[in-house]
Write an enzyme that holds these catalytic residues in place. Structure first.
Site, PDB file in Angstrom:
ATOM      1  CE  LYS A 167      26.622  17.485 -85.769  1.00  0.00           C
ATOM      2  NZ  LYS A 167      26.396  17.731 -84.331  1.00  0.00           N
TER       3      LYS A 167
HETATM    4  P1  NAD Z   1      27.234   7.587 -80.422  1.00  0.00           P
HETATM    5  O1  NAD Z   1      27.641   7.117 -81.744  1.00  0.00           O
HETATM    6  O2  NAD Z   1      28.226   7.534 -79.294  1.00  0.00           O
HETATM    7  O3  NAD Z   1      25.930   6.796 -79.931  1.00  0.00           O
HETATM    8  C1  NAD Z   1      24.751   6.721 -80.675  1.00  0.00           C
HETATM    9  C2  NAD Z   1      23.877   5.687 -79.990  1.00  0.00           C
HETATM   10  O4  NAD Z   1      22.570   5.730 -80.548  1.00  0.00           O
HETATM   11  C3  NAD Z   1      24.383   4.266 -80.148  1.00  0.00           C
HETATM   12  O5  NAD Z   1      24.256   3.592 -78.906  1.00  0.00           O
HETATM   13  C4  NAD Z   1      23.424   3.671 -81.175  1.00  0.00           C
HETATM   14  O6  NAD Z   1      23.301   2.277 -81.070  1.00  0.00           O
HETATM   15  C5  NAD Z   1      22.160   4.384 -80.791  1.00  0.00           C
HETATM   16  N1  NAD Z   1      21.123   4.376 -81.822  1.00  0.00           N
HETATM   17  C6  NAD Z   1      21.224   4.580 -83.151  1.00  0.00           C
HETATM   18  N2  NAD Z   1      20.017   4.461 -83.727  1.00  0.00           N
HETATM   19  C7  NAD Z   1      19.139   4.202 -82.731  1.00  0.00           C
HETATM   20  C8  NAD Z   1      17.734   3.993 -82.688  1.00  0.00           C
HETATM   21  N3  NAD Z   1      16.979   4.044 -83.772  1.00  0.00           N
HETATM   22  N4  NAD Z   1      17.171   3.746 -81.486  1.00  0.00           N
HETATM   23  C9  NAD Z   1      17.912   3.706 -80.363  1.00  0.00           C
HETATM   24  N5  NAD Z   1      19.233   3.908 -80.346  1.00  0.00           N
HETATM   25  C10 NAD Z   1      19.829   4.144 -81.523  1.00  0.00           C
HETATM   26  O7  NAD Z   1      26.667   9.061 -80.625  1.00  0.00           O
HETATM   27  P2  NAD Z   1      26.544  10.252 -79.572  1.00  0.00           P
HETATM   28  O8  NAD Z   1      27.718  11.112 -79.734  1.00  0.00           O
HETATM   29  O9  NAD Z   1      26.176   9.733 -78.251  1.00  0.00           O
HETATM   30  O10 NAD Z   1      25.312  11.037 -80.221  1.00  0.00           O
HETATM   31  C11 NAD Z   1      23.961  10.744 -79.867  1.00  0.00           C
HETATM   32  C12 NAD Z   1      23.130  12.002 -80.070  1.00  0.00           C
HETATM   33  O11 NAD Z   1      23.671  13.041 -79.245  1.00  0.00           O
HETATM   34  C13 NAD Z   1      23.128  12.556 -81.486  1.00  0.00           C
HETATM   35  O12 NAD Z   1      21.881  13.157 -81.752  1.00  0.00           O
HETATM   36  C14 NAD Z   1      24.212  13.615 -81.429  1.00  0.00           C
HETATM   37  O13 NAD Z   1      24.072  14.595 -82.443  1.00  0.00           O
HETATM   38  C15 NAD Z   1      23.951  14.165 -80.050  1.00  0.00           C
HETATM   39  N6  NAD Z   1      25.062  14.935 -79.471  1.00  0.00           N
HETATM   40  C16 NAD Z   1      26.281  14.342 -79.233  1.00  0.00           C
HETATM   41  C17 NAD Z   1      27.298  15.123 -78.705  1.00  0.00           C
HETATM   42  C18 NAD Z   1      28.657  14.542 -78.383  1.00  0.00           C
HETATM   43  O14 NAD Z   1      29.477  15.280 -77.810  1.00  0.00           O
HETATM   44  N7  NAD Z   1      28.934  13.298 -78.675  1.00  0.00           N
HETATM   45  C19 NAD Z   1      27.077  16.469 -78.408  1.00  0.00           C
HETATM   46  C20 NAD Z   1      25.823  17.019 -78.626  1.00  0.00           C
HETATM   47  C21 NAD Z   1      24.824  16.232 -79.161  1.00  0.00           C
END
Ligand code: NAD
Length: 426
Positions: A115
């Site tokens: 990561k």
């Molecule tokens: P992203 O940047 O697309 O979205 C993140 C979202 O979380 C945004 O809408 C933001 O406004 C919101 N956010 C931030 N702080 C917040 C809070 N305190 N309360 C509520 N909402 C809040 O990111 P993503 O890729 O969707 O990632 C989100 C989660 O999913 C993370 O934990 C990431 O590690 C996990 N994840 C993502 C992927 C991927 O393929 N993108 C894969 C596995 C896990």
């Protein structure tokens, strides 16, 4: 209290790496892992910290701090996203890297865990500043990453464009195009169809399996989604469109949108696209994050950041399934509380593994230079998610443990086996 203050306050009291080690130790104790293998599997193999310069829009130079951690490569090259966020820390990146090790093992794809992250506030940076910072960070990583070594992907506040800049910078350094150095990149340069939706789609596949076991009819069931980014918005969209689930509330870092009769997801996505937030969506109320997490519903999908469901609020969670689209949203203390309440947790290393699974498909397609149809990507993803759910479910029944412990026991034993058969070099 607004949600951004709330997350800063939460971040200072909570250490994700300590939480990650606690969950690992639980599984390692259960498996009675011998010390050498246990410590090899527990601690990161390599950690890189870089303080690097990038030019801002007014010509000034700012120094950014970035990290890349390779947690374990016993089962294959390190794999994992890059996060841009003001609260990124080495301990957070360590935790996220270790979760990637367990995630790849639990769904049986031939990668280890890695990561990365950069401490920055992407909301205050323009496109040029993001590109400058990304390209210089990628240059610092050239000797560390690679298609056979360590393959980054998008995470919070990074996306396909970020991956394109990294792929281009790496390729320029090597003197030829290397599409397989990152996944989650645009289709035009070797990305995979279905990758953008894969995390949310994979999460929905396991929710559907869990619902069958709980005799929960998803058609007309209710769901709440915390975080409306890539993972959360796609999970919400697919739950509503393909399974008839009523999404009654979502939030993001700016606030929330609640409507007890269900939100119009396509209209909400268009509103977020236009305004950059979900708060203020016509016909919805802003109810605050603590109230949102306590709403009675059938499925709760935390899809934002770590440390969302804690000892402080877990008793109020009122749902049947918690599907962890986010990494590390539930603390170990909260885990116990939810389990005692009879809530089924679909742990992050299973529930959000759809992203890395299609990343693996993308890497395979890049290596073969032969690209799949979207329906084949989705069907292969479904097969991986459904069979992984089934393995974890059966382990949970056999060992009489919760789904998280079952997923960890499965994952840790696979990594331990790889460490043992490879032996110690030299
Ligand atoms: P992203 O940047 O697309 O979205 C993140 C979202 O979380 C945004 O809408 C933001 O406004 C919101 N956010 C931030 N702080 C917040 C809070 N305190 N309360 C509520 N909402 C809040 O990111 P993503 O890729 O969707 O990632 C989100 C989660 O999913 C993370 O934990 C990431 O590690 C996990 N994840 C993502 C992927 C991927 O393929 N993108 C894969 C596995 C896990």
């Amino acid at each position: 209290m607004d949600s951004s203050n709330h997350s800063i306050q939460r971040a200072s009291a909570y250490n994700p790496w300590q939480a990650a080690m606690q969950v690992f130790d639980n599984a390692a104790d259960f498996l009675q892992l011998e010390d050498g293998v246990r410590n090899r599997a527990k601690y990161p193999e390599r950690e890189l910290t870089v303080n690097f310069p990038a030019k801002l829009r007014d010509g000034r130079i700012r120094i950014f701090t970035g990290y890349r951690v390779q947690h374990n490569t016993a089962r294959g090259p390190a794999k994992g996203g890059i996060r841009y966020h003001p609260n990124v820390s080495l301990d957070e990146v360590r935790a996220l890297a270790s979760w990637m090790t367990w995630k790849c093992a639990v769904v049986g794809i031939p990668f280890g865990g890695g990561k990365g992250g950069v401490i920055c506030n992407p909301k205050e940076m323009n496109e040029l500043e993001l590109e400058n910072m990304t390209r210089r960070f990628a240059s610092e990583l050239v000797g560390f990453i690679g298609p056979d070594r360590d393959i980054p992907a998008p995470d919070v506040y990074t996306n396909a464009q970020t991956m394109a800049w990294i792929m281009d910078t790496y390729s320029m350094n090597k003197g030829h195009s290397v599409p397989g150095v990152v996944t989650g990149k645009p289709i035009a340069i070797g990305g995979s169809k279905g990758r953008n939706e894969a995390t949310g789609r994979g999460c929905v596949y396991v929710i559907v399996e869990a619902a069958k076991h709980l005799n929960l009819n998803l058609n007309g069931a209710t769901a709440v989604v915390q975080g409306f980014g890539n993972a959360g918005s796609i999970a919400a969209k697919l739950l509503a469109a393909e399974h008839g689930v009523k999404i009654i509330a979502v939030n993001d870092s700016s606030g929330s949108a609640y409507n007890k009769n269900g939100l119009d997801l396509p209209a909400l996505a268009a509103y977020k696209e236009k305004t950059g937030k979900v708060k203020g969506f016509p016909g919805s109320d802003d109810i605050g994050e603590e109230n949102l997490l306590a709403l009675p519903c059938d499925v709760l999908v935390p899809a934002a950041l770590e440390n969302a469901i804690t000892a402080h609020n877990a008793a109020k969670v009122n749902t049947r399934i918690v599907a962890e689209a986010a990494n590390g949203p539930t603390t170990p203390e909260a885990d116990k509380i939810l389990f005692e309440k009879g809530i089924m947790i679909l742990p992050d290393i299973l529930a959000n593994a759809g992203g890395v699974t299609v990343s693996y498909f993308e890497w395979v397609q890049d290596n073969y230079s032969f690209f799949w149809k979207e329906k084949d990507v989705n069907e292969n993803l479904r097969e991986v998610m459904v069979s992984s759910f089934s393995e974890v479910w059966q382990t949970a029944q056999k060992l009489k443990v919760d789904m998280r412990r079952a997923a960890y026991v499965t994952a840790v034993s696979r990594v331990a086996e790889a460490i043992r058969v490879r032996g110690i070099y030299p």
